[in-house]
Design an enzyme around this catalytic site. Structure first.
Site, PDB file in Angstrom:
ATOM      1  N   CYS A 189     -82.346-112.020  64.080  1.00  9.28           N
ATOM      2  CA  CYS A 189     -81.738-111.123  63.105  1.00  9.28           C
ATOM      3  C   CYS A 189     -80.222-111.121  63.239  1.00  9.28           C
ATOM      4  CB  CYS A 189     -82.311-109.724  63.242  1.00  9.28           C
ATOM      5  SG  CYS A 189     -82.284-109.056  64.908  1.00  9.28           S
ATOM      6  N   ALA A 216     -87.955-101.803  64.797  1.00 11.73           N
ATOM      7  CA  ALA A 216     -88.519-101.834  63.451  1.00 11.73           C
ATOM      8  C   ALA A 216     -90.039-101.941  63.482  1.00 11.73           C
ATOM      9  CB  ALA A 216     -87.910-102.991  62.664  1.00 11.73           C
ATOM     10  N   PHE A 269     -88.924-113.607  73.844  1.00 13.88           N
ATOM     11  CA  PHE A 269     -90.130-114.267  74.332  1.00 13.88           C
ATOM     12  C   PHE A 269     -90.344-114.049  75.827  1.00 13.88           C
ATOM     13  CE2 PHE A 269     -90.338-116.376  70.277  1.00 13.88           C
ATOM     14  CZ  PHE A 269     -91.710-116.520  70.110  1.00 13.88           C
ATOM     15  N   ARG A 299    -109.769 -89.670  53.618  1.00 10.68           N
ATOM     16  CA  ARG A 299    -109.676 -90.904  52.817  1.00 10.68           C
ATOM     17  C   ARG A 299    -109.934 -92.139  53.673  1.00 10.68           C
ATOM     18  NH1 ARG A 299    -109.525 -86.897  50.372  1.00 10.68           N
ATOM     19  NH2 ARG A 299    -108.503 -86.493  48.365  1.00 10.68           N
TER      20      ARG A 299
END
Length: 339
Positions: free
Chosen positions: A183, A36, A129, A9
């Site tokens: 977060c 994540a 960072f 596909r």
């Protein structure tokens, strides 16, 4: 050759085709962070048939990860598996044809320089960072493109950085506020993660299949909860005097004096410290510490509780002190048990 394969596909999509699929098989992607963003990026690229994926992460799977870090399960938390190891196990089960390398270590200049060899693309999945600026300088120095990504709350952003063509991260930080919320302060919802991953992996596929004319040249940002989406032209931010990507680069974030030795981890009341030794004898420490606390251990780490604090020692010499964001307190505990 590939039309009847698992990638049929994807091959039917004209910009990739059979030649693009062959190209993917020859590519090597380095993913910094297996949280994540990192775990989701890795899964997409492994399913797509990238030849080699290297994952670097310093942490292990925690209960709070399971809400959005889709490669992991409860058994990984119970067994205190490092994220890189758990990710490799799951990714290999998904596609055994992809060579997955996993490194349980901190993303230092020394370690990343060693891992940059033969890398075609770097994907940012970090939470700070300091590491991003280090990756940015390595990218500029070794002429390897990288894809910046970040998300918090329902907000996310992504940007492709191509050495010699686009502004680098240091250029952007002079003009655009990219940080602030974490977060830990505002939380995060899983769809924001997946939206950033969709942008990062799409741009990755363009680079890896040599469809660079289709690359997004703009900083993409969105807020899913507020139904907002924007594309910002940042080309004007490119600075010919930039110390990282300008005409006479010095790569300042690769210098020893600009590297952080203690770090407060995003989303956790946790400070990371480092032992001078890069190859720690976990059995030695486990034996010594059992006189003061109940120690649990596996081949990758050991952990124990002291009062309200939990300390975790990794084989590469890192110590996570859970239960505080106070670096001074963390250093006291660190020196108390590890000299």
């Amino acid at each position: 050759m590939f039309l009847n394969s698992r990638y049929s596909r994807q091959i039917l999509f004209p910009p990739i085709g059979e030649s693009g699929q062959r190209a993917l098989k020859q590519k090597h992607v380095l993913i910094i962070g297996a949280g994540a963003l990192g775990s989701s990026n890795a899964e997409v690229l492994v399913r797509a048939g990238v030849g080699k994926v290297t994952i670097v992460d310093r942490d292990y799977v925690d209960w709070s990860n399971l809400q959005r870090q889709q490669l992991y399960e409860e058994a990984d938390v119970v067994n205190q598996l490092p994220k890189a190891i758990a990710a490799k196990q799951r990714l290999t089960a998904i596609n055994a044809d992809v060579h997955v390398e996993a490194y349980v270590l901190d993303a230092t200049v020394e370690e990343l320089t060693r891992l940059m060899e033969d890398v075609d693309l770097v994907i940012d999945a970090t939470d700070n960072f300091d590491t991003r600026l280090l990756v940015n300088d390595l990218s500029m120095k070794y002429c390897v493109p990288w894809i910046y990504g970040a998300c918090v709350g329902s907000y996310g952003l992504s940007y492709v950085i191509v050495p010699g063509e686009t502004p680098c991260l240091s250029c952007l930080l002079e003009s655009i506020p990219l940080g602030g919320m974490t977060c830990d302060t505002v939380g995060i919802i899983s769809p924001a993660v997946q939206m950033v991953v969709a942008h990062q992996t799409t741009e990755a596929l363009k680079i890896l299949t040599s469809n660079t004319e289709a690359l997004s040249r703009k900083l993409v940002s969105f807020d899913l909860w507020k139904n907002e989406f924007s594309r910002l032209d940042v080309q004007r931010c490119k600075n010919s005097n930039c110390a990282s990507c300008g005409e006479n680069p010095t790569y300042p974030f690769l210098a020893e004096e600009n590297q952080t030795k203690s770090t407060v981890l995003c989303g956790r009341d946790t400070v990371q410290m480092r032992l001078p030794n890069k190859d720690v004898d976990l059995e030695h420490y486990a034996h010594a510490l059992r006189e003061q606390a109940t120690v649990t251990a596996n081949p990758y780490l050991l952990s124990f509780m002291i009062e309200e604090y939990r300390l975790v020692l990794f084989k590469d010499g890192r110590v996570l002190i859970h239960g505080t964001k106070d670096i001074t307190k963390a250093k006291t505990l660190y020196h108390r048990f590890f000299g």
